[in-house]
Design a protein around this motif. Structure first.
Motif, PDB file in Angstrom:
ATOM      1  N   UNK A 186     -15.140 -27.244  22.070  1.00  0.00           N
ATOM      2  CA  UNK A 186     -16.455 -27.292  22.693  1.00  0.00           C
ATOM      3  C   UNK A 186     -16.467 -27.876  24.094  1.00  0.00           C
ATOM      4  N   UNK A 187     -15.305 -28.179  24.638  1.00  0.00           N
ATOM      5  CA  UNK A 187     -15.240 -28.691  26.001  1.00  0.00           C
ATOM      6  C   UNK A 187     -15.667 -30.132  26.169  1.00  0.00           C
ATOM      7  N   UNK A 188     -15.708 -30.893  25.073  1.00  0.00           N
ATOM      8  CA  UNK A 188     -16.046 -32.317  25.179  1.00  0.00           C
ATOM      9  C   UNK A 188     -14.914 -33.055  25.880  1.00  0.00           C
ATOM     10  N   UNK A 189     -15.219 -34.219  26.387  1.00  0.00           N
ATOM     11  CA  UNK A 189     -14.176 -35.061  26.982  1.00  0.00           C
ATOM     12  C   UNK A 189     -13.229 -35.526  25.884  1.00  0.00           C
ATOM     13  N   UNK A 190     -11.946 -35.547  26.194  1.00  0.00           N
ATOM     14  CA  UNK A 190     -10.961 -36.115  25.271  1.00  0.00           C
ATOM     15  C   UNK A 190     -10.980 -37.623  25.472  1.00  0.00           C
ATOM     16  N   UNK A 191     -11.164 -38.368  24.391  1.00  0.00           N
ATOM     17  CA  UNK A 191     -11.325 -39.815  24.481  1.00  0.00           C
ATOM     18  C   UNK A 191     -10.205 -40.552  23.745  1.00  0.00           C
ATOM     19  N   UNK A 192      -9.024 -40.640  24.353  1.00  0.00           N
ATOM     20  CA  UNK A 192      -7.938 -41.360  23.677  1.00  0.00           C
ATOM     21  C   UNK A 192      -8.264 -42.828  23.430  1.00  0.00           C
ATOM     22  N   UNK A 193      -9.120 -43.414  24.273  1.00  0.00           N
ATOM     23  CA  UNK A 193      -9.495 -44.825  24.069  1.00  0.00           C
ATOM     24  C   UNK A 193     -10.389 -45.009  22.847  1.00  0.00           C
ATOM     25  N   UNK A 194     -10.955 -43.960  22.318  1.00  0.00           N
ATOM     26  CA  UNK A 194     -11.721 -44.022  21.067  1.00  0.00           C
ATOM     27  C   UNK A 194     -10.874 -43.520  19.893  1.00  0.00           C
ATOM     28  N   UNK A 195     -10.113 -42.465  20.121  1.00  0.00           N
ATOM     29  CA  UNK A 195      -9.294 -41.873  19.060  1.00  0.00           C
ATOM     30  C   UNK A 195      -8.166 -42.822  18.662  1.00  0.00           C
ATOM     31  N   UNK A 196      -7.567 -43.482  19.631  1.00  0.00           N
ATOM     32  CA  UNK A 196      -6.465 -44.405  19.350  1.00  0.00           C
ATOM     33  C   UNK A 196      -6.838 -45.490  18.355  1.00  0.00           C
ATOM     34  N   UNK A 197      -7.912 -46.243  18.616  1.00  0.00           N
ATOM     35  CA  UNK A 197      -8.301 -47.268  17.645  1.00  0.00           C
ATOM     36  C   UNK A 197      -8.667 -46.695  16.276  1.00  0.00           C
ATOM     37  N   UNK A 198      -9.283 -45.523  16.237  1.00  0.00           N
ATOM     38  CA  UNK A 198      -9.623 -44.925  14.946  1.00  0.00           C
ATOM     39  C   UNK A 198      -8.362 -44.645  14.129  1.00  0.00           C
ATOM     40  N   UNK A 248     -12.095 -44.746   1.407  1.00  0.00           N
ATOM     41  CA  UNK A 248     -13.388 -44.262   1.907  1.00  0.00           C
ATOM     42  C   UNK A 248     -13.533 -44.575   3.398  1.00  0.00           C
ATOM     43  N   UNK A 249     -13.155 -45.783   3.791  1.00  0.00           N
ATOM     44  CA  UNK A 249     -13.221 -46.159   5.206  1.00  0.00           C
ATOM     45  C   UNK A 249     -12.247 -45.334   6.040  1.00  0.00           C
ATOM     46  N   UNK A 250     -11.042 -45.120   5.522  1.00  0.00           N
ATOM     47  CA  UNK A 250     -10.036 -44.328   6.240  1.00  0.00           C
ATOM     48  C   UNK A 250     -10.521 -42.898   6.426  1.00  0.00           C
ATOM     49  N   UNK A 251     -11.143 -42.345   5.405  1.00  0.00           N
ATOM     50  CA  UNK A 251     -11.651 -40.976   5.505  1.00  0.00           C
ATOM     51  C   UNK A 251     -12.683 -40.858   6.623  1.00  0.00           C
ATOM     52  N   UNK A 252     -13.601 -41.788   6.697  1.00  0.00           N
ATOM     53  CA  UNK A 252     -14.608 -41.766   7.765  1.00  0.00           C
ATOM     54  C   UNK A 252     -13.950 -41.884   9.148  1.00  0.00           C
ATOM     55  N   UNK A 253     -13.044 -42.834   9.291  1.00  0.00           N
ATOM     56  CA  UNK A 253     -12.386 -43.025  10.590  1.00  0.00           C
ATOM     57  C   UNK A 253     -11.519 -41.832  10.980  1.00  0.00           C
ATOM     58  N   UNK A 254     -10.759 -41.317  10.028  1.00  0.00           N
ATOM     59  CA  UNK A 254      -9.854 -40.209  10.319  1.00  0.00           C
ATOM     60  C   UNK A 254     -10.615 -38.927  10.656  1.00  0.00           C
ATOM     61  N   UNK A 255     -11.685 -38.661   9.919  1.00  0.00           N
ATOM     62  CA  UNK A 255     -12.487 -37.473  10.223  1.00  0.00           C
ATOM     63  C   UNK A 255     -13.195 -37.606  11.570  1.00  0.00           C
ATOM     64  N   UNK A 256     -13.515 -38.810  11.948  1.00  0.00           N
ATOM     65  CA  UNK A 256     -14.106 -39.034  13.264  1.00  0.00           C
ATOM     66  C   UNK A 256     -13.094 -38.696  14.354  1.00  0.00           C
ATOM     67  N   UNK A 257     -11.865 -39.172  14.192  1.00  0.00           N
ATOM     68  CA  UNK A 257     -10.816 -38.862  15.170  1.00  0.00           C
ATOM     69  C   UNK A 257     -10.575 -37.354  15.227  1.00  0.00           C
ATOM     70  N   UNK A 258     -10.494 -36.712  14.083  1.00  0.00           N
ATOM     71  CA  UNK A 258     -10.304 -35.262  14.038  1.00  0.00           C
ATOM     72  C   UNK A 258     -11.474 -34.542  14.699  1.00  0.00           C
TER      73      UNK A 258
END
Length: 129
Positions: A95-107, A76-86
């Motif tokens: 949508x032209x948002x900033x790419x945030x590798x410093x947030x995606x990496x830890x997720x 359940x926790x992995x699903x939340x984190x992985x969907x957040x990264x996706x």
């Protein structure tokens, strides 16, 4: 040797719980740290409610997985984190948002650690180790 995995799993759980509590108790500080403005009115209600629930759920699920050795809590926790990264990647692509590798990496790293916890810690608990 299991403690080598239990320690980072526990740290992830505690970190997520603390972030969730910060959204409830001091949202201005954590909003700024996450690069977002603190909204007002209905936006503030949604921001605090949704983000505190997100982080608290990941923390609770992680610590339940650790304490019960039941893999579904980790998943359940992995699903939340992985969907957040996706979602972050899709926000960037679509949508032209900033790419945030410093947030995606830890997720992604946290997801891998929790998947290892589900596989190793829960398997060892079932085998009686």
């Amino acid at each position: 040797m299991q403690w080598l995995l239990k320690v980072p799993v526990a740290l992830i759980g505690v970190l997520m719980l603390s972030m969730g509590l910060r959204w409830l108790l001091a949202p201005a500080g954590i909003a700024g740290e996450l690069g977002m403005p603190l909204l007002d009115g209905a936006g503030l209600s949604t921001q605090v409610g949704d983000l505190s629930a997100f982080f608290l759920c990941i923390g609770v699920f992680t610590l339940l997985g650790l304490s019960t050795a039941r893999p579904h809590w980790y998943y359940a926790a992995v699903l939340l984190l992985s969907l957040t990264a996706l979602g972050r990647v899709l926000a960037w692509l679509l949508h032209g948002a900033a790419l945030l590798p410093n947030a995606i990496g830890p997720e992604i790293v946290f997801s891998i650690i929790l998947l290892l916890g589900a596989r190793i810690l829960c398997a060892n608990a079932e085998s009686g180790s």
